[in-house]
Design an enzyme around this catalytic site. Structure first.
Site, short mmCIF file in Angstrom:
data_model
loop_
_atom_site.label_atom_id
_atom_site.label_comp_id
_atom_site.label_asym_id
_atom_site.label_seq_id
_atom_site.Cartn_x
_atom_site.Cartn_y
_atom_site.Cartn_z
N LYS A 31 0.86 -1.18 0.00
CA LYS A 31 0.00 0.00 0.00
C LYS A 31 0.90 1.23 0.00
CE LYS A 31 -3.66 0.24 2.68
NZ LYS A 31 -4.51 0.43 3.86
N CYS A 40 -0.22 15.28 -5.66
CA CYS A 40 -0.77 14.61 -6.85
C CYS A 40 -1.94 13.69 -6.46
CB CYS A 40 0.34 13.78 -7.51
SG CYS A 40 -0.24 12.82 -8.92
N CYS A 57 -3.54 12.13 -9.43
CA CYS A 57 -3.74 11.37 -10.68
C CYS A 57 -2.75 10.21 -10.82
CB CYS A 57 -3.62 12.29 -11.89
SG CYS A 57 -1.95 12.85 -12.26
N CYS A 103 2.57 17.21 -6.87
CA CYS A 103 2.00 17.44 -8.20
C CYS A 103 3.02 18.14 -9.09
CB CYS A 103 0.75 18.31 -8.07
SG CYS A 103 0.01 18.72 -9.67
N HIS A 148 -1.56 15.88 -14.39
CA HIS A 148 -3.00 15.66 -14.52
C HIS A 148 -3.58 16.37 -15.75
CE1 HIS A 148 -2.58 19.30 -12.03
NE2 HIS A 148 -3.65 19.71 -12.68
#
Length: 110
Positions: A57, A74, A76, A85, A89
């Site tokens: 995980k 992030c 995406c 990020c 995306h």
């Protein structure tokens, strides 16, 4: 053997023997075409295609004191700087029609 309906349509055994295979082939072809088209528009499978794949995980934890005034994370799974990020995306949204954006955390002004 012939079955006559009220409309005068006559279904013979020969018609039936031709109609059944045609219907089966048509149904199978329709199913395969729908699977092909849906696989082109809806990619099923893993969202995370390359980040910490050896981990059962993926979890990241940050202390609020370490963030500074703002942090952009992030959502995406496409960022080269994950968990931060990098704007990936935008390309993902253009290619898929999705509308995902980053998670932005800011400190409140005192």
């Amino acid at each position: 053997m012939a079955v006559v309906h009220n409309s005068g349509f006559r279904l013979t055994k020969e018609h039936f023997l031709v109609a059944v295979p045609v219907a089966v082939v048509s149904a199978a072809a329709g199913f395969l075409v729908s699977r092909y088209l849906s696989s082109r528009t809806c990619k099923k499978g893993h969202v995370n295609v390359g980040i910490s794949k050896d981990s059962p995980k993926v979890v990241h934890s940050f202390d609020m004191e370490d963030i500074g005034t703002k942090a952009v994370y992030c959502r995406c799974w496409k960022s080269k700087k994950f968990p931060f990020c990098d704007g990936a995306h935008t390309k993902h949204n253009e290619e898929t029609g999705d509308n995902v954006g980053p998670l932005i955390i800011k400190k409140k002004d005192a």
